[in-house]
Design a protein around this motif. Structure first.
Motif, PDB file in Angstrom:
ATOM      1  N   PRO A 100      36.418 -20.450 -13.140  1.00  0.00           N
ATOM      2  CA  PRO A 100      35.185 -20.305 -12.347  1.00  0.00           C
ATOM      3  C   PRO A 100      35.451 -20.397 -10.852  1.00  0.00           C
ATOM      4  O   PRO A 100      36.251 -21.222 -10.407  1.00  0.00           O
ATOM      5  N   ASP A 101      34.793 -19.549 -10.099  1.00  0.00           N
ATOM      6  CA  ASP A 101      34.850 -19.617  -8.636  1.00  0.00           C
ATOM      7  C   ASP A 101      33.811 -20.646  -8.196  1.00  0.00           C
ATOM      8  O   ASP A 101      32.605 -20.396  -8.266  1.00  0.00           O
ATOM      9  N   THR A 154      33.837 -15.677 -10.983  1.00  0.00           N
ATOM     10  CA  THR A 154      35.120 -16.246 -11.372  1.00  0.00           C
ATOM     11  C   THR A 154      36.187 -15.800 -10.386  1.00  0.00           C
ATOM     12  O   THR A 154      35.992 -14.873  -9.599  1.00  0.00           O
ATOM     13  N   LYS A 155      37.309 -16.490 -10.431  1.00  0.00           N
ATOM     14  CA  LYS A 155      38.418 -16.165  -9.535  1.00  0.00           C
ATOM     15  C   LYS A 155      38.993 -14.776  -9.839  1.00  0.00           C
ATOM     16  O   LYS A 155      38.937 -14.296 -10.966  1.00  0.00           O
ATOM     17  N   LYS A 156      39.569 -14.188  -8.794  1.00  0.00           N
ATOM     18  CA  LYS A 156      40.143 -12.853  -8.943  1.00  0.00           C
ATOM     19  C   LYS A 156      41.619 -12.926  -9.350  1.00  0.00           C
ATOM     20  O   LYS A 156      42.275 -13.948  -9.180  1.00  0.00           O
ATOM     21  N   GLU A 157      42.133 -11.816  -9.853  1.00  0.00           N
ATOM     22  CA  GLU A 157      43.563 -11.704 -10.136  1.00  0.00           C
ATOM     23  C   GLU A 157      44.347 -12.012  -8.856  1.00  0.00           C
ATOM     24  O   GLU A 157      43.970 -11.566  -7.764  1.00  0.00           O
ATOM     25  N   GLY A 201      41.454 -13.618 -14.454  1.00  0.00           N
ATOM     26  CA  GLY A 201      40.804 -13.216 -13.208  1.00  0.00           C
ATOM     27  C   GLY A 201      40.191 -11.832 -13.280  1.00  0.00           C
ATOM     28  O   GLY A 201      40.637 -10.965 -14.033  1.00  0.00           O
ATOM     29  N   ILE A 202      39.135 -11.648 -12.474  1.00  0.00           N
ATOM     30  CA  ILE A 202      38.551 -10.306 -12.378  1.00  0.00           C
ATOM     31  C   ILE A 202      39.384  -9.469 -11.414  1.00  0.00           C
ATOM     32  O   ILE A 202      40.248  -9.994 -10.703  1.00  0.00           O
TER      33      ILE A 202
END
Length: 431
Positions: free
Chosen positions: A87-88, A381-384, A397-398
């Motif tokens: 989660p971001d 959510t956190k990114k790649e 990650g997205i």
């Protein structure tokens, strides 16, 4: 006022030499008729709602459940996690330090839905992106314990408050996974308790509790699957009779297998399932894992129109499920399952939204708002490339070039389409 006829055991008396007494007819029972003054959501039709797991906890959040659903084998540290997406938490008021770190040495943090502030933020995001609301998951296997019940009741209290604040719809959804036949009585009792404890049907206290067909809507997920469950379709039929009662005091959505209509593949092959479905108000077939972008057209193409036609014939409403992608490499400890069904920057999600709309669907169920275990979450959510380190494993990650709220935004675009806005088509909208 519509009447429901309650069957009675008929007794016949003989009175010497006289005509037999007329048999008493069924006693009429008035159906419950609710006052819907002030109710904001009187039907699921036209709405796009997501499932809300709400089952994560963090050390120190007050739930006393440790890192529930974040951890694996009792540990939440590099190499031991059940979640694929992280989660971001940039916007969260309350966060919790973990044993995970980013490549720059910074401590990675998570949130807990036990905190009112975190659930409030989630509903704020729903409003910002025009997502109509959520089904609050209530896992029978978890709420049977005191700690589990305390947790889910706290999360529900947070959600009811936030749904009212932001004008988002809310409904309870029981998940029967891991349940037994004996648990059906527990569910019925728990449902009655919730109604009283939270005044669920009070139009002033909870104007956002979802209604359908003139009654509050209860969702029951996990009906008719052929994966060896310890309860039967007949058990659910009895449960339905309890929660509806002779006065039909609730409407019911049933979460059923994808191939419910043809009684094959993931579905128990029993005609009782169709009989049960005909006594419900809405069905939502579980589509996660049943197709990917390449197979969607061949699988859903013939299934969706056939399902919707069957439901129309039998006066049942139908809510297709859509999901952004799927990943459970950490949950299953199998690296080949990272990003198992790729999101493709939302192409896959929009493909399903457009398919459902084109097939005549009137509402959508999005799996899920916050499910990071199986990588179906649409929230931020956190990114790649920005995820914490995870020993020999990783977090997915997205896509790196997307904003963190991309899947919230895209879901919201689908909601606008289902609300009747013009300008949408099978072509994914451009932000």
């Amino acid at each position: 006022m519509r009447l429901f006829l309650l069957p009675l055991i008929l007794l016949t008396f003989c009175c010497g030499g006289t005509e037999p007494a007329a048999e008493p007819g069924p006693t009429p029972v008035d159906e419950v008729k609710y006052d819907e003054t002030g109710v904001l959501f009187k039907s699921y039709k036209g709405l796009v709602m997501a499932g809300y797991q709400g089952w994560f906890t963090a050390e120190g959040d007050g739930a006393d459940r440790g890192w529930h659903h974040y951890q694996k084998s009792g540990r939440f540290e590099p190499g031991f996690a059940s979640v694929d997406f992280w989660p971001d938490v940039t916007e969260y008021a309350k966060t919790y330090n973990t044993a995970f770190k980013y490549a720059n040495g910074e401590v990675a943090k998570v949130y807990s839905p036990y905190d009112e502030e975190s659930v409030d933020l989630h509903f704020k995001w729903m409003k910002e992106h025009d997502i109509d609301g959520v089904y609050m998951q209530r896992f029978v296997g978890e709420v049977k314990s005191e700690k589990g019940k305390n947790h889910f009741n706290k999360v529900l209290a947070n959600a009811l408050k936030a749904s009212k604040k932001y004008g988002r719809a809310l409904s309870i959804m029981y998940d029967l996974s891991g349940s037994s036949s004996a648990d059906m009585d527990f569910l019925a009792k728990d449902w009655e308790e919730l109604q009283q404890q939270f005044a669920l049907f009070d139009n002033i206290k909870n104007p956002t509790y979802l209604r359908h067909n003139g009654r509050p809507l209860l969702a029951i997920w996990g009906v008719g699957f052929n994966d060896g469950r310890n309860y039967t379709v007949a058990d659910i039929q009895k449960l339905m009779e309890k929660v509806k009662g002779p006065t039909k005091k609730a409407s019911v959505l049933l979460g059923v297998p994808y191939y419910w209509r043809t009684l094959e593949k993931d579905t128990e092959n029993t005609p009782l399932l169709h009989q049960l479905i005909k006594s419900a108000d809405i069905i939502m077939p579980w589509a996660v894992g049943r197709y990917n972008a390449g197979s969607y057209t061949s699988v859903a193409g013939p299934t969706l129109p056939g399902d919707i036609a069957w439901c129309k014939t039998n006066n049942i409403d139908y809510a297709p499920l859509v999901f952004p992608g799927f990943s459970w490499g950490n949950l299953k400890n199998d690296k080949s399952l990272y990003n198992q069904i790729p999101r493709a920057k939302g192409d896959f999600l929009w493909q399903q939204i457009a398919g459902a709309k084109g097939s005549g669907a009137q509402s959508l169920y999005v799996a899920m708002f916050d499910e990071v275990d199986e990588g179906t979450a649409i929230f931020k959510t956190k990114k790649e490339g920005e995820t914490p380190l995870n020993a020999e494993g990783k977090f997915v990650g997205i896509e790196a070039d997307l904003p963190a709220d991309h899947y919230l935004w895209l879901t919201g675009q689908g909601a606008k389409w289902f609300h009747g806005a013009a300008g949408y088509s099978a072509q994914k909208p451009v932000r």
